[in-house]
Design a protein around this motif. Sequence first.
Motif, PDB file in Angstrom:
ATOM      1  N   GLN A  14     -20.598  23.649  21.863  1.00  0.00           N
ATOM      2  CA  GLN A  14     -20.676  23.595  20.411  1.00  0.00           C
ATOM      3  C   GLN A  14     -21.499  24.767  19.891  1.00  0.00           C
ATOM      4  N   PRO A  15     -21.217  25.239  18.657  1.00  0.00           N
ATOM      5  CA  PRO A  15     -22.002  26.339  18.085  1.00  0.00           C
ATOM      6  C   PRO A  15     -23.494  25.998  18.067  1.00  0.00           C
ATOM      7  N   GLY A  16     -24.307  26.964  18.474  1.00  0.00           N
ATOM      8  CA  GLY A  16     -25.756  26.755  18.482  1.00  0.00           C
ATOM      9  C   GLY A  16     -26.285  26.208  19.785  1.00  0.00           C
ATOM     10  N   GLU A  17     -25.418  25.732  20.657  1.00  0.00           N
ATOM     11  CA  GLU A  17     -25.846  25.204  21.951  1.00  0.00           C
ATOM     12  C   GLU A  17     -25.961  26.349  22.953  1.00  0.00           C
ATOM     13  N   ALA A  18     -27.071  26.378  23.694  1.00  0.00           N
ATOM     14  CA  ALA A  18     -27.304  27.474  24.633  1.00  0.00           C
ATOM     15  C   ALA A  18     -26.224  27.487  25.704  1.00  0.00           C
ATOM     16  N   ASP A  19     -25.609  28.655  25.925  1.00  0.00           N
ATOM     17  CA  ASP A  19     -24.579  28.726  26.953  1.00  0.00           C
ATOM     18  C   ASP A  19     -25.209  28.981  28.323  1.00  0.00           C
ATOM     19  N   PHE A  20     -24.355  29.038  29.324  1.00  0.00           N
ATOM     20  CA  PHE A  20     -24.823  29.131  30.705  1.00  0.00           C
ATOM     21  C   PHE A  20     -25.682  30.371  30.928  1.00  0.00           C
ATOM     22  N   ILE A  21     -25.187  31.529  30.477  1.00  0.00           N
ATOM     23  CA  ILE A  21     -25.911  32.773  30.720  1.00  0.00           C
ATOM     24  C   ILE A  21     -27.229  32.805  29.962  1.00  0.00           C
ATOM     25  N   ASP A  22     -27.248  32.284  28.734  1.00  0.00           N
ATOM     26  CA  ASP A  22     -28.511  32.209  27.992  1.00  0.00           C
ATOM     27  C   ASP A  22     -29.543  31.399  28.769  1.00  0.00           C
ATOM     28  N   ARG A  23     -29.107  30.267  29.285  1.00  0.00           N
ATOM     29  CA  ARG A  23     -30.039  29.418  30.029  1.00  0.00           C
ATOM     30  C   ARG A  23     -30.488  30.085  31.321  1.00  0.00           C
ATOM     31  N   LEU A  24     -29.540  30.698  32.026  1.00  0.00           N
ATOM     32  CA  LEU A  24     -29.877  31.349  33.288  1.00  0.00           C
ATOM     33  C   LEU A  24     -30.873  32.485  33.067  1.00  0.00           C
ATOM     34  N   THR A  25     -30.619  33.334  32.084  1.00  0.00           N
ATOM     35  CA  THR A  25     -31.485  34.503  31.885  1.00  0.00           C
ATOM     36  C   THR A  25     -32.809  34.130  31.241  1.00  0.00           C
ATOM     37  N   GLU A  26     -32.757  33.397  30.134  1.00  0.00           N
ATOM     38  CA  GLU A  26     -33.974  33.161  29.350  1.00  0.00           C
ATOM     39  C   GLU A  26     -34.868  32.070  29.938  1.00  0.00           C
ATOM     40  N   ARG A  27     -34.271  31.041  30.492  1.00  0.00           N
ATOM     41  CA  ARG A  27     -35.065  29.887  30.910  1.00  0.00           C
ATOM     42  C   ARG A  27     -35.343  29.842  32.415  1.00  0.00           C
ATOM     43  N   VAL A  28     -34.630  30.678  33.170  1.00  0.00           N
ATOM     44  CA  VAL A  28     -34.851  30.680  34.615  1.00  0.00           C
ATOM     45  C   VAL A  28     -35.256  32.072  35.111  1.00  0.00           C
ATOM     46  N   LEU A  29     -34.380  33.050  35.005  1.00  0.00           N
ATOM     47  CA  LEU A  29     -34.664  34.351  35.612  1.00  0.00           C
ATOM     48  C   LEU A  29     -35.827  35.071  34.940  1.00  0.00           C
ATOM     49  N   ASN A  30     -35.885  35.057  33.614  1.00  0.00           N
ATOM     50  CA  ASN A  30     -37.023  35.697  32.949  1.00  0.00           C
ATOM     51  C   ASN A  30     -38.325  34.958  33.244  1.00  0.00           C
TER      52      ASN A  30
END
Length: 262
Positions: free
Chosen positions: A77-93
């Motif tokens: 849904q619009p506004g929901e964090a997608d897979f890459i956003d979660r991977l980069t911002e919440r895990v890798l960073n």
Amino acid sequence: MTNSALLYEQSGPVGWINLNRPNEMNAINLQMLDEFEEILPRIANDDAVKVIVLTGKGRAFCAGADLKEILNSARLQPGEADFIDRLTERVLNVLRDFPKPVIAALNGITMAGGLETAMCADIVVAADCARIGDAHANYGVYPGAGGAAVLPRIIPLNVAKFLLFTGSTLSAEEMKIYGFVNQVVDLNSLRAETQRIAELIAEKSPIALQRMKTVANETGSKALRAALEHEQVLFRRHMRSYDAMEGLNAFSEKRRPQFKGY
């Protein structure tokens, strides 16, 4: 806990995070992201853990992101964090800026998102059987978590382009020559050697290590003078710490320092 995408264990001062999808070559899925997001803050706040190690179960460290999850994320849904956003911002960073040293112990195949995960580590120890590459080009996929942006900062540009453009893999020994891998060991020795290195680091002052990591991580984006000024600011701050005085006193008294992390 066998259904967990991550298995966590503590060995002395070292916290081991095991990627636990061996049948899928430890491909990163949404469950794994959920578990990373839960466990990383907990480890960061655990004073008993001085160093963390990332490794994989089975024959792969990590073969990348689960492509089925990538496709599913396109239907969010619009506004929901997608897979890459979660991977980069919440895990890798989070891993890249983790307040404690991070070691990647590459037990096997390390590709795409697995390579991007390993790039977040401060030190990389690899089994001699490990094969390391980008692989996005093989599937017409663009690297979205650091493959093109970070890899050329770690290894020579032409080598990074070779891996990016061809989708090929290189051996752990080759990647050691290019500066990506710190140490190559026999697979059967990977756990023990990584633990040894982690325990050596764990003996040091946690606050000194954190400050060193901060300056080292940021120096590539700064002019030399600015990087030196940053180092000097933290040096003066650090010399007022308990650990700095404890280290100097221990040297003078010919004893092992007992650091407390402040």
